[in-house]
Each structure stands twice: as structure tokens, then as C-alpha cells.
Motif scaffolding. Sequence first.
Motif, PDB file in Angstrom:
ATOM      1  N   LYS A  51       0.859  -1.192   0.000  1.00  0.00           N
ATOM      2  CA  LYS A  51       0.000   0.000   0.000  1.00  0.00           C
ATOM      3  C   LYS A  51       0.891   1.235   0.000  1.00  0.00           C
ATOM      4  N   GLN A  52       1.254   1.683  -1.163  1.00  0.00           N
ATOM      5  CA  GLN A  52       2.154   2.829  -1.230  1.00  0.00           C
ATOM      6  C   GLN A  52       1.664   3.829  -2.264  1.00  0.00           C
ATOM      7  N   HIS A  53       2.051   5.062  -2.065  1.00  0.00           N
ATOM      8  CA  HIS A  53       1.865   6.002  -3.164  1.00  0.00           C
ATOM      9  C   HIS A  53       3.169   6.749  -3.393  1.00  0.00           C
ATOM     10  N   THR A  54       3.350   7.205  -4.605  1.00  0.00           N
ATOM     11  CA  THR A  54       4.624   7.841  -4.938  1.00  0.00           C
ATOM     12  C   THR A  54       4.406   9.267  -5.417  1.00  0.00           C
ATOM     13  N   GLY A  55       5.419  10.057  -5.242  1.00  0.00           N
ATOM     14  CA  GLY A  55       5.395  11.443  -5.701  1.00  0.00           C
ATOM     15  C   GLY A  55       6.840  11.882  -5.771  1.00  0.00           C
ATOM     16  N   ASN A  56       7.060  13.175  -6.009  1.00  0.00           N
ATOM     17  CA  ASN A  56       8.437  13.659  -6.028  1.00  0.00           C
ATOM     18  C   ASN A  56       8.728  14.492  -4.793  1.00  0.00           C
ATOM     19  N   TRP A  57       9.975  14.478  -4.350  1.00  0.00           N
ATOM     20  CA  TRP A  57      10.374  15.366  -3.260  1.00  0.00           C
ATOM     21  C   TRP A  57      10.279  16.793  -3.767  1.00  0.00           C
TER      22      TRP A  57
ATOM     23  N   LYS B 261      12.671  18.360  -6.428  1.00  0.00           N
ATOM     24  CA  LYS B 261      13.665  17.357  -6.850  1.00  0.00           C
ATOM     25  C   LYS B 261      13.013  16.359  -7.815  1.00  0.00           C
ATOM     26  N   THR B 262      13.861  15.740  -8.624  1.00  0.00           N
ATOM     27  CA  THR B 262      13.334  14.745  -9.559  1.00  0.00           C
ATOM     28  C   THR B 262      13.306  13.352  -8.936  1.00  0.00           C
ATOM     29  N   VAL B 263      13.799  13.255  -7.694  1.00  0.00           N
ATOM     30  CA  VAL B 263      13.873  11.953  -7.026  1.00  0.00           C
ATOM     31  C   VAL B 263      12.476  11.521  -6.564  1.00  0.00           C
ATOM     32  N   THR B 264      12.142  10.249  -6.822  1.00  0.00           N
ATOM     33  CA  THR B 264      10.802   9.759  -6.462  1.00  0.00           C
ATOM     34  C   THR B 264      10.713   9.438  -4.978  1.00  0.00           C
ATOM     35  N   ARG B 265       9.542   9.764  -4.424  1.00  0.00           N
ATOM     36  CA  ARG B 265       9.317   9.444  -3.013  1.00  0.00           C
ATOM     37  C   ARG B 265       8.208   8.396  -2.922  1.00  0.00           C
ATOM     38  N   ALA B 266       8.455   7.331  -2.175  1.00  0.00           N
ATOM     39  CA  ALA B 266       7.411   6.333  -1.938  1.00  0.00           C
ATOM     40  C   ALA B 266       7.024   6.381  -0.466  1.00  0.00           C
ATOM     41  N   GLU B 267       5.730   6.503  -0.228  1.00  0.00           N
ATOM     42  CA  GLU B 267       5.225   6.544   1.143  1.00  0.00           C
ATOM     43  C   GLU B 267       4.157   5.480   1.330  1.00  0.00           C
ATOM     44  N   GLY B 268       4.066   4.979   2.521  1.00  0.00           N
ATOM     45  CA  GLY B 268       3.012   4.015   2.827  1.00  0.00           C
ATOM     46  C   GLY B 268       2.798   3.997   4.326  1.00  0.00           C
ATOM     47  N   GLY B 269       2.021   3.049   4.786  1.00  0.00           N
ATOM     48  CA  GLY B 269       1.792   3.001   6.225  1.00  0.00           C
ATOM     49  C   GLY B 269       1.462   1.601   6.683  1.00  0.00           C
ATOM     50  N   PHE B 270       1.568   1.394   7.984  1.00  0.00           N
ATOM     51  CA  PHE B 270       1.086   0.148   8.571  1.00  0.00           C
ATOM     52  C   PHE B 270       0.647   0.416   9.998  1.00  0.00           C
TER      53      PHE B 270
ATOM     54  N   LEU C 224      13.414   5.801   1.447  1.00  0.00           N
ATOM     55  CA  LEU C 224      14.375   6.804   0.960  1.00  0.00           C
ATOM     56  C   LEU C 224      15.178   6.246  -0.213  1.00  0.00           C
ATOM     57  N   PRO C 225      15.687   7.144  -1.087  1.00  0.00           N
ATOM     58  CA  PRO C 225      16.490   6.641  -2.202  1.00  0.00           C
ATOM     59  C   PRO C 225      17.767   5.966  -1.697  1.00  0.00           C
ATOM     60  N   GLY C 226      18.206   4.922  -2.398  1.00  0.00           N
ATOM     61  CA  GLY C 226      19.437   4.222  -2.016  1.00  0.00           C
ATOM     62  C   GLY C 226      20.645   5.129  -2.201  1.00  0.00           C
ATOM     63  N   THR C 227      21.536   5.153  -1.200  1.00  0.00           N
ATOM     64  CA  THR C 227      22.728   6.008  -1.289  1.00  0.00           C
ATOM     65  C   THR C 227      23.940   5.275  -0.715  1.00  0.00           C
ATOM     66  N   TYR C 228      25.127   5.646  -1.183  1.00  0.00           N
ATOM     67  CA  TYR C 228      26.349   5.059  -0.620  1.00  0.00           C
ATOM     68  C   TYR C 228      26.882   5.892   0.528  1.00  0.00           C
ATOM     69  N   SER C 229      26.496   7.178   0.544  1.00  0.00           N
ATOM     70  CA  SER C 229      26.980   8.023   1.639  1.00  0.00           C
ATOM     71  C   SER C 229      25.970   9.136   1.897  1.00  0.00           C
TER      72      SER C 229
ATOM     73  N   GLU D 270      21.383  11.560  -2.360  1.00  0.00           N
ATOM     74  CA  GLU D 270      22.028  11.639  -1.043  1.00  0.00           C
ATOM     75  C   GLU D 270      21.487  12.824  -0.253  1.00  0.00           C
ATOM     76  N   GLU D 271      21.238  13.922  -0.963  1.00  0.00           N
ATOM     77  CA  GLU D 271      20.715  15.124  -0.313  1.00  0.00           C
ATOM     78  C   GLU D 271      19.327  14.831   0.272  1.00  0.00           C
ATOM     79  N   VAL D 272      18.497  14.135  -0.498  1.00  0.00           N
ATOM     80  CA  VAL D 272      17.150  13.800  -0.046  1.00  0.00           C
ATOM     81  C   VAL D 272      17.211  12.923   1.207  1.00  0.00           C
ATOM     82  N   ALA D 273      18.032  11.883   1.147  1.00  0.00           N
ATOM     83  CA  ALA D 273      18.121  10.955   2.276  1.00  0.00           C
ATOM     84  C   ALA D 273      18.661  11.674   3.509  1.00  0.00           C
ATOM     85  N   ARG D 274      19.687  12.459   3.322  1.00  0.00           N
ATOM     86  CA  ARG D 274      20.299  13.154   4.444  1.00  0.00           C
ATOM     87  C   ARG D 274      19.361  14.196   5.058  1.00  0.00           C
ATOM     88  N   ASN D 275      18.746  15.021   4.212  1.00  0.00           N
ATOM     89  CA  ASN D 275      17.831  16.036   4.737  1.00  0.00           C
ATOM     90  C   ASN D 275      16.691  15.404   5.505  1.00  0.00           C
TER      91      ASN D 275
END
Length: 254
Positions: free
Chosen positions: A55-61, A64-73, A85-90, A98-103
Motif C-alpha cells: 500500500k504505497q503512493h509515490t510522488g516527487n520530493w 527534486k526529480t527523485v521519487t518518493r514512496a510513502e506508505g503506512g502500517f 528513501l532513495p538508495g545512497t552510498y553516503s 544523497e541530499e534527499v536521504a540526508r535532509n
Amino acid sequence: MDVKVKTACDTCAHFNAKGLKKLGVNTSNFNFVIALAGNPNTGKSTVFNALTGLKQHTGNWPGKTVTRAEGGFEYNDQKYKLIDLPGTYSLLSTSEDEEVARNFILFGKPSVTVIVVDASRLERNLNLVLQILEITDKAVLCLNLMDEAKRNNIEINTRTLARNLGIPVVPTSARFNKGIPELIQTISEVANGEIKCNPHRIKNIPKNIEIAVKKLSAKIEKQYPTIPNSRWIAFRLLEGDSQIINALKTGEFI
Ligand SMILES: Nc1nc2c(ncn2[C@@H]2O[C@H](COP(=O)(O)OP(=O)(O)OP(=O)(O)O)[C@@H](O)[C@H]2O)c(=O)[nH]1
Ligand SMILES: [Mg+2]
């Protein structure tokens, strides 16, 4: 024992609703906000789908062009909002992802950050784990792809790992729905404060740097009393991190 959160105000301390709103995430009606972070291809979205039942919906941050997926349980009558969050190495913010994940982790202050790692490639995943633990106090390590680790005869002492990292470790094979109930239970215990984390932090910092960081973080706190993790921000300022310098200048997330 179950600790129930009844009103919106009771939830204030569990995450930064204002910061999250600025990051485009609406948290009303949720007791907790859970972030899923990790290196690319560690099974974050598979864990996300297992937790939310797709059960997820997606949008953009925002911006930013990075996709955001949100859901709940829901678990034990409490509502959890989950952000993939988007996959990042650092978290050093050299890319949009990385900016999205960090922020999100820094300014959104999620109730719990679940760090999803590939158990068959644990060592190379630890760099990001340690970076995340520098930012947040509440985290769970989801040791995913355990089936793959077993196939490669890799044994992991999860107790020692949990002790050394200072956070709970839950082995999972998300593709086969293994370990998911234990993961939910652990997330709930950390969110409700039943498990206290004591995250690994870098020690043995040279004395002159330590002094500079202390002075700087005191100034940051004076200027921005609600700022999360002033010490970490002081390190980034000393490094000349332009994104953080800009965030402070504009007060964008604070
Ligand atoms: N064998 C095995 N494969 C898994 C497991 N969890 C996920 N996978 C597989 O790993 C691949 C990547 O999974 P994703 O969930 O897309 O990984 P991700 O971390 O979201 O990837 P990015 O969003 O690209 O960073 C998929 O083919 C999954 O089916 C697991 O526990 N065991
Ligand atoms: Mg994904």
C-alpha cells in the motif's frame, strides 16, 4: 507494555512534523514516522512492500526529480508512516539522492530510521550505517538478504554486531517475508522507547578539532535553538559543506 499515543500533541516528540512538512511529507494521523535508508539494491523497497502490504503512493520530493514512496502500517493500535528513501552510498550530499536521504534523516528527525543492509556484503554497507548513526539516535539495522549470506556460507554474529553498533539488529529475507514480524516488533519497541539505542559514534577526534566543533556547535545552537544535531552540523561547516551552509543561511528546514 504498550505505550499508546492518543493525541497529535503527544506525538510531537516522536518526529519533527514541521520539518517533515517542509520536506513534503504529511504526518497528520500518524503516531510515528519510519524512514527506510540504505545502500542501493539492499532490498529497501522489498522491505517497504512487506511492511505496508504494497500500500504505497509515490510522488516527487519538493523541487527534486527523485521519487518518493510513502506508505503506512498499523501495529498494536498505533499508526506508522513509512518513507522509502532513495538508495545512497553516503550522506555527504554529492547527489540529489544523497541530499534527499540526508535532509530527511537530519531535518525530519523520523521516529526510527531502519537501515537496510545486504548481509552478504555487510562490510561495504557499514560505511553508510556509521554515517547514519552519526546523525540519528534511534535506528534499527535490518540485516537483509540473509538467505543469500547463508548460501555463501557467511555467518554473522548479530549479537556482537548489535552491541558494537549500539542498535538492535534484525535478520531478514524480505523477498521471502522472513523476519518481517520481528522487524515490526523491534521498530515498535524503539519508537516507543522500550529499546534504548546507544549508537556508535566516532571517538578519538584530535583535540583542536574537538575544541573547534564544541565552540561552533554552541554558536549554532544559540542561533538556531531547535536545530537537530548541532555537533554533526558543526563538522559539516568545518568541511565547507555547501548544502548545509546554504540550509543554515536560508533557514529552509529549521
Ligand atoms: N535473495 C534475496 N533477494 C532479495 C531480498 N530482498 C530483496 N531482494 C531482491 O533484491 C533486489 C533489489 O531489491 P529492492 O527492494 O528493489 O532494493 P532497493 O534497496 O529498494 O533498491 P534501490 O531502490 O535501487 O536502492 C530485488 O531483485 C529483490 O527481489 C532477500 O531477502 N533475499
Ligand atoms: Mg528501492
